[in-house]
Design an enzyme around this catalytic site. Structure first.
Site, short mmCIF file in Angstrom:
data_model
loop_
_atom_site.label_atom_id
_atom_site.label_comp_id
_atom_site.label_asym_id
_atom_site.label_seq_id
_atom_site.Cartn_x
_atom_site.Cartn_y
_atom_site.Cartn_z
N ASN A 191 0.61 -0.98 0.04
CA ASN A 191 -0.03 -0.27 0.14
C ASN A 191 1.08 1.19 -0.16
O ASN A 191 2.23 1.24 -0.04
CB ASN A 191 -0.90 0.01 1.32
CG ASN A 191 -0.14 -0.06 2.55
OD1 ASN A 191 0.92 0.30 2.69
ND2 ASN A 191 -0.94 -0.80 3.55
N CYS A 243 -7.89 -2.56 -6.37
CA CYS A 243 -7.26 -2.65 -5.24
C CYS A 243 -8.06 -2.09 -4.12
O CYS A 243 -9.32 -2.68 -3.71
CB CYS A 243 -5.92 -1.84 -5.18
SG CYS A 243 -6.23 -0.03 -5.55
N SER A 244 -7.84 -1.26 -3.09
CA SER A 244 -8.66 -0.70 -2.03
C SER A 244 -9.76 -0.02 -2.68
O SER A 244 -10.94 0.04 -2.62
CB SER A 244 -7.89 -0.29 -0.92
OG SER A 244 -7.15 -1.21 -0.36
N GLY A 265 -8.99 1.90 -5.71
CA GLY A 265 -8.98 1.69 -7.16
C GLY A 265 -8.24 3.01 -7.75
O GLY A 265 -8.63 3.20 -9.24
N TRP A 266 -7.40 3.66 -6.99
CA TRP A 266 -6.91 4.93 -7.73
C TRP A 266 -5.28 4.83 -7.77
O TRP A 266 -4.76 5.97 -8.27
CB TRP A 266 -7.64 6.12 -7.22
CG TRP A 266 -7.78 6.28 -5.75
CD1 TRP A 266 -6.65 5.94 -4.92
CD2 TRP A 266 -8.79 6.75 -5.08
NE1 TRP A 266 -7.07 6.36 -3.42
CE2 TRP A 266 -8.21 6.90 -3.51
CE3 TRP A 266 -9.93 7.50 -5.30
CZ2 TRP A 266 -8.94 7.14 -2.63
CZ3 TRP A 266 -10.87 7.66 -4.27
CH2 TRP A 266 -10.38 7.66 -2.92
N ASP A 267 -4.82 3.89 -7.03
CA ASP A 267 -3.52 3.95 -6.92
C ASP A 267 -2.70 2.84 -7.50
O ASP A 267 -2.22 2.86 -8.47
CB ASP A 267 -2.89 4.04 -5.14
CG ASP A 267 -3.19 5.55 -4.72
OD1 ASP A 267 -3.07 6.33 -5.06
OD2 ASP A 267 -3.74 5.39 -3.67
N ARG A 268 -2.80 1.68 -6.96
CA ARG A 268 -2.10 0.22 -7.48
C ARG A 268 -2.82 -0.09 -8.67
O ARG A 268 -2.35 -0.63 -9.62
CB ARG A 268 -2.29 -0.70 -6.56
CG ARG A 268 -1.38 -0.69 -5.23
CD ARG A 268 -1.37 -1.69 -4.11
NE ARG A 268 -2.46 -1.18 -3.41
CZ ARG A 268 -2.95 -1.52 -2.23
NH1 ARG A 268 -2.24 -2.65 -1.57
NH2 ARG A 268 -3.91 -1.00 -1.43
#
Length: 825
Positions: free
Chosen positions: A563, A626-627, A629-632
């Protein structure tokens, strides 16, 4: 510092204490709830939304009050008021724009306004401390009154001087040289060249006593009776955009590291030809006052500027305490305006004159900006139609209205793509999409981001489902994903020119694993970017991951990508190692691996490669999340498309790709980069919880691909370096704000700021000279990709004290101090 200067400080401090000896019945600071409410020159986001629909110019109201609980982005404001001139001959404020005073850089939410008693007590304590400090300084002056040589000595916390004659302490300087305004202006023109539009000089300091940076290089003033050539000295120039430190005699400044006759010049460390140091104000993480102790135990106060990029530092010491305090105050004001004053970032200042000149008053009290906005590199209708190609019947449909005002998901783009079997014009489809959105974190429901244009092979993205410990289900979400899988399967069945499947031996060599990827395992592949343990832990918060038994034909894979906190920790460790002077060079690679930075890069590349593999080889839809949906998710989605689509390996395509999957799909650039925000001191760590170099990590992953196959990309590593350098600089508005809605509806970024894409297009050195266009996928063997991952030395070791690579890209080559303008402005 002379005895007269110390005496002046004591007199001014005592006068301040006398002025504070007043009664509490005098008029104090207005409170937030009193008759003089706090007002910020800027927009309130919620006030603008109803009046400025997408596609129309923002309505300007220069005195919109910020309501409690709102989170505004500053809009059109008056030009900034420079810091007043200093009261000595070594520093001036060059430009005076107008009489509009810049509002205080204060965060007003949940902050109780101070009373006059609080202000008086604080000021009285400050004045008392100044008297005590001046008294001690007077004692030091008396102790060294014999005009003995004085030199600035670094504290142990500073980087030591490099060997190889990397210090300029041999330079001598006579007593401070007085410069008039014309001379200072001439120096600025000579050493800074043409300033950027909107870049006006705030402050100029001459006769600096000490200058150093993270590279281990330093200059120390040594008083002497010898006068240097042309009264040369070190100067500091602060503008609305940056701080530049330069030496007035370029010939002497360039003597650092002169190559001995018997030395092969190819082996000598590369250093800048002209020692000029600069740091954009917005790239500063914090500015600290620091005290340097001289050989005679005399104290000199200086400033240390800590950068957000790799923890780099610039340090300098002025000739007086008043100069230091004034510069520190100016930097705190202009470098850290805060989220509520983003209109003061240089990106807005650089285009302010054009914007103000285009304002027209449609009706009394309502003004409109008529300046033509910069073109978007990602036009959703044009780009998705390019992806669909001639595919008939097309299994996917463009949703132009379902989120056109961001009514379903505020962090999603206004134009989306979903299954054609669920048209947005159908009331039943609208109900399904709304229910599905309510089941996903932040209402970020499943949407298509890439289609092959040949069959059902496609890439989808969303946020984690709200499963929880009880295993909640959502019929609309299951129904929607089933439509995706069935639509792709029907389209694949209609294709007549199917490519043969690679044989088992080839797949094993390609994947490096005996049984990986031989069978798709279903009709829909779900890839969760998180470690399985993290996804399980999120169930306790009401989230989690999909139960494949509720999604027939689907398979689930966890990719174990860390994360934002793990990324930030690895980045800080790697940066500290690159700036270290005591690291064991014989263990360099193992030390880099211990930071886990390259490990995280490999995990992202592996997940991206696998997503592209299943899409291309098995012609199936792959669903990423992901959590939130805007980083990984953004990282892996973009990299997978670089493998799959040769258009995205061009400069125009790469800009389109970033605008699509990072900007439009809501990667929070402001939150992750802390634009306009900083920390007051190094001990404050609680506020950096959401700051993380996610986009820089993505650029590092792209660098690995470009470094491995340079001829397959139209851009080169320099392109990525320049893009990474401007991530924090706020010179351009392209990478500001958190969502498309904020950029288009609130800040009107394309109209009010310059585009970084135009700048990159103007730089010929960012082009790959050996570019060999290809129309095919770029799926190299996975073991070769992962084993080729190496440290992006040009980027991460750029400001380090030890030479790490032959012929590195130097800072003044990436962002030159002089002639920084480009063709579009």
């Amino acid at each position: 510092m002379s005895a007269d200067e110390v005496s002046n400080i004591m007199e001014e401090a005592q006068a301040l204490m006398d002025d504070l000896a007043v009664g509490d019945d005098e008029e104090g600071v207005p409170t937030a709830g009193g008759s003089n409410p706090i007002v910020i020159d800027g927009f309130s986001i919620d006030d603008v939304l109803d009046e400025s629909p997408l596609g129309q110019s923002n309505i300007i109201d220069a005195r919109t009050k910020v309501k409690e609980g709102e989170d505004p982005l500053s809009a059109m404001t008056s030009p900034l008021m420079p810091v007043p001139p200093l009261d000595n001959g070594n520093s001036i404020a060059i430009s005076q724009t107008n009489n509009t005073t810049r509002p205080a850089m204060t965060t007003f939410s949940d902050v109780k306004a101070p009373t006059f008693s609080d202000v008086k007590a604080h000021a009285h304590g400050f004045a008392s401390n100044m008297v005590n400090f001046a008294t001690k300084a007077a004692a030091n002056v008396a102790a060294v009154a014999a005009s003995q040589p004085v030199s600035a000595v670094l504290l142990s916390s500073q980087q030591p001087t490099m060997s190889l004659s990397n210090s300029l302490t041999h330079l001598t300087a006579a007593p401070p040289v007085e410069l008039d305004n014309d001379q200072k202006t001439a120096l600025i023109e000579k050493h800074l060249g043409t300033l950027l539009p909107g870049e006006r000089v705030i402050m100029f300091l001459s006769n600096l006593l000490h200058v150093s940076d993270s590279s281990g290089w330093e200059y120390n003033y040594v008083s002497s009776s010898v006068t240097p050539p042309d009264n040369s000295m070190w100067c500091c120039c602060m503008t609305f955009y940056r701080v530049v430190l330069f030496y007035t005699d370029e010939k002497i400044a360039s003597k650092e590291g002169i190559i001995p006759d018997e030395w092969d010049e190819d082996c000598w460390p590369s250093r800048p030809k002209n020692r000029q140091l600069q740091m954009p104000l917005s790239s500063m993480d914090r500015v600290e006052k620091s005290v340097y102790t001289t050989a005679q135990n005399t104290t000199l106060m200086g400033l240390v500027m800590h950068g957000k990029d790799n923890g780099r530092q610039l340090r300098f010491t002025t000739t007086s305490y008043s100069d230091t305090l004034r510069v520190h105050e100016a930097m705190q004001t202009y470098a850290f305006p805060g989220r509520r004053n983003l209109g003061y970032l240089f990106a807005f200042e650089s285009k302010r004159e054009e914007v103000m000149a285009s304002i027209v008053e449609n009706e009394p009290g309502r003004k409109t900006v008529t300046l033509k906005p910069a073109s978007r590199r990602f036009d959703p209708l044009q780009e998705f139609r390019r992806q669909f190609g001639v595919l008939q019947p097309c299994p996917w449909a463009i949703y132009e209205n379902i989120n056109n005002n961001y009514q379903i998901c505020m962090s999603y783009p206004s134009v989306l793509v979903g299954p054609a079997s669920l048209p947005e014009t159908s009331p039943e489809s609208q109900r399904i999409i709304r229910q599905m959105a309510s089941f996903r974190s932040e209402k970020r429901f499943t949407a298509l981001t890439w289609s092959s244009g040949k069959d059902g092979a496609s890439l989808w993205r969303a946020a984690q489902p709200k499963v929880g410990i009880q295993g909640n289900r959502n019929n609309a979400d299951e129904f929607y994903l089933r439509h995706i899988a069935e639509s792709a399967a029907r389209c694949n069945a209609l294709r007549t020119d199917k490519s043969p499947m690679p044989n088992r031996e080839y797949i094993q060599k390609l994947t490096g694993q005996p049984d990986f990827g031989l069978s798709p395992g279903g009709t829909l592949k779900i890839m969760d970017m998180r470690p399985r343990s993290s996804a399980l832990a999120n169930k306790t918060s009401g989230y989690g991951y999909e139960n494949t038994s509720n999604y027939p034909g689907s398979t689930l894979q966890f990719c174990s990508i860390t994360n934002i906190h793990g990324v930030r920790d690895a980045y800080q460790k790697m940066s500290s190692l690159c700036l270290s002077t005591t690291s064991q060079d014989s263990q360099w690679m193992s030390l880099i691996e211990d930071t886990k930075w390259l490990h995280h890069i490999r995990l992202i590349l592996s997940a991206s490669w696998e997503a592209a593999f299943f899409i291309h080889v098995h012609r199936m839809p792959v669903f990423l999340h992901c959590s939130h949906g805007w980083d990984r998710t953004s990282q892996v989605a973009v990299l997978a498309q670089l493998f799959l689509d040769p258009y995205y390996r061009t400069r125009a395509g790469f800009a389109c790709l970033i605008e699509k999957d990072f900007l439009s799909f809501g990667h929070p650039f402001h939150t992750r980069c802390a634009h306009g925000e900083g920390r007051e001191n190094a001990s404050v760590t609680s506020d950096e919880g959401q700051i993380s170099p996610i986009f820089l990590q993505f650029l590092d992953c792209v660098y690995q691909l470009v470094n491995l196959f340079p001829e397959k990309f139209e851009f080169n590593p320099t392109y990525l370096l320049v893009l990474s350098e401007n991530l924090h600089s706020c010179r351009f508005g392209t990478l500001l704000c958190d969502t498309e809605r904020e950029r288009e509806l609130v800040a009107n970024i394309r109209q009010r700021t310059h585009s970084i894409w135009e700048y990159l297009e103007s730089r010929e050195d960012c082009n790959c000279k050996n570019y060999n266009p290809s129309s095919k996928v770029l799926l190299m063997p996975l073991p070769m990709l992962l084993r080729s991952v190496s440290l992006w030395t040009d980027r991460h070791a750029m400001y380090g004290p030890k030479p790490t690579i032959r012929n590195p890209m130097l800072p003044d080559q990436i962002e030159p101090v002089k002639n920084m303008s480009y063709k579009s402005i």
